[in-house]
Structures are given as structure tokens and as C-alpha cells.
Design a protein around this motif. Structure first.
Motif, short mmCIF file in Angstrom:
data_model
loop_
_atom_site.label_atom_id
_atom_site.label_comp_id
_atom_site.label_asym_id
_atom_site.label_seq_id
_atom_site.Cartn_x
_atom_site.Cartn_y
_atom_site.Cartn_z
N SER A 250 -1.99 3.88 25.93
CA SER A 250 -2.13 3.93 25.01
C SER A 250 -1.03 4.74 24.75
O SER A 250 -1.16 6.44 25.09
CB SER A 250 -3.43 5.05 25.14
N PRO A 251 0.02 4.77 23.63
CA PRO A 251 0.84 5.57 23.04
C PRO A 251 0.94 6.19 22.44
O PRO A 251 1.67 7.77 22.22
CB PRO A 251 1.66 4.10 22.25
N LYS A 252 -0.24 6.60 21.97
CA LYS A 252 -0.91 7.37 20.80
C LYS A 252 -1.10 8.72 21.71
O LYS A 252 -1.29 9.32 21.17
CB LYS A 252 -2.33 7.09 19.47
N SER A 253 -1.37 8.56 23.38
CA SER A 253 -1.64 9.79 23.68
C SER A 253 -0.56 10.59 23.92
O SER A 253 0.42 9.88 24.04
CB SER A 253 -2.69 8.90 24.80
N ARG A 254 -0.99 12.05 24.03
CA ARG A 254 -0.62 12.99 24.14
C ARG A 254 -0.09 13.44 25.87
O ARG A 254 -0.96 13.67 25.62
CB ARG A 254 -0.03 14.07 23.46
N ASN A 255 1.33 13.57 26.40
CA ASN A 255 1.33 14.39 27.75
C ASN A 255 2.06 15.45 27.68
O ASN A 255 3.49 15.40 27.37
CB ASN A 255 2.11 13.21 29.03
N VAL A 256 1.39 16.82 27.82
CA VAL A 256 1.75 18.01 27.87
C VAL A 256 1.93 19.06 29.04
O VAL A 256 0.67 18.45 29.96
CB VAL A 256 1.14 18.55 26.23
N ALA A 257 3.06 19.65 29.06
CA ALA A 257 3.12 20.28 30.90
C ALA A 257 2.90 21.47 29.84
O ALA A 257 4.31 21.73 29.56
CB ALA A 257 3.69 19.66 31.56
N VAL A 258 2.40 22.90 30.68
CA VAL A 258 2.39 24.46 30.55
C VAL A 258 2.31 25.21 31.45
O VAL A 258 1.28 24.85 32.20
CB VAL A 258 2.32 25.06 29.17
N ALA A 259 3.34 25.22 32.02
CA ALA A 259 3.25 26.35 33.49
C ALA A 259 4.03 28.07 33.36
O ALA A 259 5.38 27.99 32.71
CB ALA A 259 3.72 25.56 34.30
N GLY A 260 4.28 28.67 34.88
CA GLY A 260 4.83 29.76 34.80
C GLY A 260 5.81 29.18 35.27
O GLY A 260 7.12 29.81 35.52
N LYS A 261 6.58 28.12 36.16
CA LYS A 261 7.13 27.88 36.88
C LYS A 261 7.65 26.42 36.96
O LYS A 261 6.79 25.28 36.08
CB LYS A 261 6.71 28.05 38.81
N ASP A 262 9.16 25.48 36.63
CA ASP A 262 9.26 24.80 35.68
C ASP A 262 8.87 23.35 36.66
O ASP A 262 9.07 22.43 36.54
CB ASP A 262 10.79 24.63 35.59
N ARG A 263 9.10 24.24 38.42
CA ARG A 263 8.57 22.81 39.01
C ARG A 263 6.62 22.88 39.04
O ARG A 263 6.52 20.90 39.79
CB ARG A 263 8.85 23.36 40.88
#
Length: 557
Positions: A160-173
Motif C-alpha cells: 500500500s504505497p500511500k501508507s506512511r511508516n513513521v517512528a518517534v522515540a527517545g533513543k535512536d535504536r
């Protein structure tokens, strides 16, 4: 009826606000949710969830009203941040994901520093991580290239190319292991704000948040009010050279931004960043489903600095509950059909000084001589190996040990045999497991609580990256010899206090039920995949889909 809700990243500073709709919603539709919110609370053990569950009134209380798996397992032995996060959104054990620890040794790389960080790209010239100063300054290029398998967000984007995959965290790992390589936006804390991948632009809303944080973070912060349930947890515990923990309420003097991460305020900033990204990108409001992975890190920093059973952790649990409640209110205000999953990357063990006072005789700190340098020198002397080059390498006293490749093969074998025997004879060591023996073991299946130590180690073993042998300590041994650098407690063992984590699911209208039997974090990705219509082939996951409907309709079908 409408109410205003606020997420505060810093005391006295409104960072992001929205308007929540308090009207009732209909039951869960059969249609897939438009937004998957996958939350990992670093070091949030099943024990912590159970201990404080009755006091939750906010976001954790909402999650506890959904589908509850109180006995989830990070089933592997290497219970550290990077391996744990690598299991959550991939559905595979950390060894299969290629993430055997936070750090490991690679004696084949060309740079002098042979320590590899799980979320760096050491192929880039001039980078370093093994030196602590370089690591603290971020003198490495953050990357998910060590992750060998796709995440759920990446799988969803593929179909589903229109889907977005996002990540937000306190640590890069945390962000990189949950988001993966193909991410639309990704942010983690660095210094006094949120950073992203090299060469990427920062969203305006995140840049605005960073500006607000920068204006406030060095200002003094008063102590938190102590919740009623936390009063009994306040007791000074001495450790190290006249230092103590157990009665601190997170007051900060002016100019003390360096200790900001180890306070409940930190999770507020992370959730503010996640809220800002959701709002600006309009996640969950497009034609296709989106995924946002959120890594909350304050519980881990607090657990390391103050232990898991004092006033500090009690306040953190109360604030985590409150902050999550405000975050969910923001999502409600956007009228998004979202599903939340919350778990942890590992558990944790309280500091041995407090455990000893509570009558736990096995609780003690590790012998400072139990390490690769000291053991290596002893072995080299016994075997009459000339020179001063190390014969044994490791990132710490536990986990993977590597024998020098500069030695002739027969000598390498003698060094390994001698080192394994010497370490295995130590009173604090439970097991020493040889590389080839682990490679020969079949990847375990079934109930993780009854896995042998070798099976637990096999789950976080990778034949190309793991050491020549692996060291596991006995129960109750804290692998920190000295508290001089500020850490009093930790995790990383194969024991259940480090392996057991809660796994919670919530969606508007979801029927509440609780499954007391053990499940695993590798079951999370297949479960969420079924909700959003992603098929993960059986041979590409170590987990199984969990039915979270609680009724006649199976969510896994």
C-alpha cells in the motif's frame, strides 16, 4: 461535550494541544483501523505493570480495559534495548533480525574501534562508537542497516504505497528498530531536541517543538508532587561512595539539562513530538492505513539511575499513565480510527543494595574482575602468549565474548577453552555457551517460560555476529560493578524479571479480556498485520497472530 487536552513536554510550557471529543463512539468496525500506534515503554516490566496497575487512571488504565496479555515475553537472553525493539514490529527473534545486543564486537572492520553499535553504520569512514565520549557526542551515523528483516510499517508500504511508516522515540535504536529502513519520517532525541536521519529535513512542527524545548530545558524545575500511592516508596537507599537513591522527586536546578532524560518530562517531550507528527502529516486520515511507532525511554533511564522500586519509579509510573492519557485524548480529538499496542523491550532488576535490605540474599554486584580484559590477561599468562595485545574482547562482562583473530587457529582454540573454563568456574556465572553449540540448536518454539538457558540464548544468537561464546550470570547478579558513572541498576539477563513484559491492545469498542498464558513480543507484528490486511508468510515470522477480538469473530482470519 468537548474538553481541551494538553501534552506538556516541559514544566510550564505548552508544546502541543488539541480538542478532544468526549462523545461515545460506536463499536469497532470490521474495516481495518486507519492508524496503528505501536508503543514501547523501555524497561516497563510485567512486574511494574502488575505492581502499579490498580493506581492507573489515565492512558494505562484505558489500555488495561482492552485486551491484556500480562505475561508477554521478550523470549531471548540478550534483554537489551536494541534486541527487544527489533522483535516488536518485525515478528522475529532478535537473532534472526541480526540484533544480538546493543553493541557487539566485529574484529573484521577496518577502524581501530571494533565495537559496533546496533543502530550505526560503521561502513562510513571516520565514525566511532566504542569510545564512550564519541558515543555520547553522537560521532556515528545512525542507521537501521544492521536490521536484517522488514518491519510491519515497511511491509504495509510495500503493498500500500500511500501508507506512511513513521517512528518517534527517545533513543535512536528504538526508533530505527521499530521503524526500519523505509520510513517516511523518523525522529529521536539528541542533545536538546529531536534529530532525524542524516540528510533528512525536519518537519516544521518538530522544528517548532525543538525550539520550545531549547528555550525551556535549562530552566530550573520544581519537584513533582508526590502521589498518595508513592509516599510509602520514599526511602533513602545508600549505594556506592556515599550516594543514595529512593527519595528524589525530579527537581532540577537551572542549567541541569543533562539529567532531563532521566525524568518523567522526557516522555512528555516524546509524546509531544509524536502528536506533532501525527497532526502535521494527518496520519490515520488518508486513504490507506498508517503506522507510527513510539518509543518512550524515560522509564529505562529512571530504572538505571534510581532502580525499579523507589519513589522515582512510582512517580514515573503515575506520570507515564497521565501523559499517555493526554496523548490518546489528542488522537480522539482527530476522530481517527486507531488501534494501540503497548509493550516493552525488556524488564529490569532493582539495585542490589535495596534488594538486600528486602531480604534477597542473591542480590549482589558483579565481581569487577569478571571481564574480558582481566580474564584475557590471565589466560594469556597461563598460555605464555607474548605481547600486550588483547586475546579476548567483549562489550561488557556479560553476553558475547570474542577471541582475537590475530592468534593462530590452534592458539585461538586454547584461549577460548581456557577462558570458558575460567569464567564457568566463577561463583556468579550460571552458564557459558559455545558458539557452535548454540548454532546447532533449533530455534525454540512453544511456551517461552520453560525454555532452557541455551534456547533463550539461541533466540538472540546470530551465527555471523555472535561471539565465540556467551556468558550468562546467575539470578540476582547486577552486571554493574561500580555506580560511579550514575547507573545503579540494569537488565540484560536471561531471567524472567528481564524477559517478562506486558502486551496490551486497545481500540474503541474492543471487548475487554485478559489472557494469563504466556505470549511473545514476536506475536505482535503478525497480530497487527492481520488487522491492517498485511500477510506475513509463516516462514518469515517467529510469532503467531493473537486473536484480540474476544468474541465469535477471530481477528486473525
Amino acid at each position: 461535550m468537548r474538553k481541551t487536552i494538553i501534552v506538556t513536554a516541559l514544566a510550564g510550557s505548552i508544546i502541543f494541544s488539541g480538542t478532544a471529543n468526549a462523545e461515545d463512539h460506536s463499536a469497532v468496525d470490521k474495516a481495518p483501523p486507519k492508524l496503528v500506534v505501536a508503543i514501547s515503554v523501555d524497561q516497563f516490566s510485567a512486574d511494574l505493570f502488575s505492581e502499579y496497575r490498580s493506581s492507573f487512571t489515565g492512558g494505562l488504565n484505558r489500555l488495561a480495559s482492552g485486551v491484556v496479555f500480562p505475561s508477554g515475553y521478550q523470549s531471548h537472553a540478550a534483554t537489551e534495548t536494541c534486541p527487544g525493539h527489533s522483535t516488536i514490529m518485525t515478528g522475529v527473534h532478535s537473532g534472526r533480525a541480526g540484533i544480538i545486543g546493543n553493541n557487539w564486537i566485529d574484529l573484521s572492520i577496518k577502524r581501530d574501534d571494533k565495537t559496533v553499535y546496533c543502530a550505526e553504520d560503521e561502513r562510513i569512514a571516520g565514525t566511532s562508537f566504542g569510545d564512550i565520549t564519541a558515543a555520547m557526542q553522537g560521532d556515528y551515523v545512525a542507521s537501521a542497516w544492521h536490521l536484517l528483516v522488514p518491519t510491519l510499517g515497511e511491509r504495509l508500504k510495500k503493498i500500500s504505497p500511500k501508507s506512511r511508516n513513521v517512528a518517534v522515540a527517545g533513543k535512536d535504536r528504538a526508533a530505527l528498530m521499530m521503524g526500519g529502513k523505509q520510513v517516511d519520517e523518523i525522529y529521536w532525541w539528541k542533545g536538546k531536541g529531536f534529530s532525524t536521519l542524516e540528510g533528512r529535513k525536519t518537519l516544521p512542527s518538530v522544528a517548532a517543538l525543538n525550539k520550545a524545548i531549547g528555550e525551556q530545558i535549562d530552566k530550573a524545575r520544581p519537584a513533582y508532587a508526590i502521589p498518595a500511592q508513592c509516599v510509602a516508596h520514599s526511602a533513602k537507599i545508600m549505594h556506592g561512595d556515599g550516594k543514595s537513591v529512593g527519595d528524589y522527586a525530579f527537581q532540577r536546578p537551572e542549567g541541569a539539562a543533562s539529567i532531563y532524560r532521566g525524568s518523567p518530562d522526557f516522555d512528555g517531550s516524546i509524546l509531544a513530538a509524536a502528536s506533532a507528527v501525527i497532526n502535521e502529516m494527518k496520519l490515520g486520515q488518508g486513504e490507506a492505513a498508517d503506522v507510527i511507532s513510539v518509543g518512550l525511554s524515560a522509564t529505562d533511564y529512571i530504572g538505571h539511575a534510581f532502580g525499579t522500586e523507589g519513589l522515582e519509579m512510582c512517580i514515573q509510573m503515575s506520570e507515564l499513565d497521565r501523559s499517555l492519557g493526554e496523548f490518546f485524548d489528542i488522537l480522539d480529538s482527530e476522530n481517527i480510527d486507531y488501534v494501540v499496542m503497548l509493550t516493552a523491550d525488556h524488564g529490569g532488576l532493582d539495585l542490589p543494595e535495596r534488594m538486600s535490605l528486602q531480604g534477597v540474599p542473591a542480590a549482589q554486584r558483579i565481581d569487577p574482575n569478571l571481564n574480558a580484559e582481566t580474564i584475557g590477561k590471565t589466560v594469556a599468562k597461563e598460555l605464555n602468549i607474548p605481547g600486550d595485545k588483547p586475546v579476548l574482547y567483549a562489550d561488557g562482562p556479560i553476553g558475547d565474548y570474542y577471541v582475537s583473530r590475530d592468534l593462530p587457529e590452534k592458539q585461538r582454540q586454547r584461549v577460548k577453552d581456557s577462558a570458558m573454563a575460567l569464567i564457568a568456574a566463577h561463583a556468579q556465572v550460571e552458564a557459558v555457551l559455545e558458539h557452535d553449540d548454540l548454532a546447532a540448536i533449533e530455534v525454540p518454539r512453544g511456551s517461552p517460560e520453560i525454555w532452557t538457558l541455551a534456547q533463550r540464548a539461541r533466540a538472540s544468537f546470530n551465527p555471523d555476529r555472535s561471539g565465540d561464546f556467551i556468558v550468562l550470570l546467575k539470578k540476582g547478579i547486577t552486571p554493574i560493578a561500580s555506580t560511579a558513572r550514575g547507573y545503579v541498576a540494569t537488565h540484560g539477563s536471561p531471567w524472567d524479571y528481564d524477559r517478562r513484559v506486558p502486551i496490551l491492545f486497545w481500540r474503541e469498542g474492543m471487548q475487554h479480556f485478559e489472557q494469563p498464558l504466556s505470549v511473545m513480543t514476536v506475536d505482535i507484528a503478525p497480530t497487527l498485520a492481520a488487522l491492517v490486511g498485511v500477510e506475513i508468510p509463516a516462514d518469515e515470522t517467529d510469532g503467531k497472530c493473537l486473536d484480540i477480538n474476544g468474541g465469535p469473530t477471530n481477528s486473525c482470519k
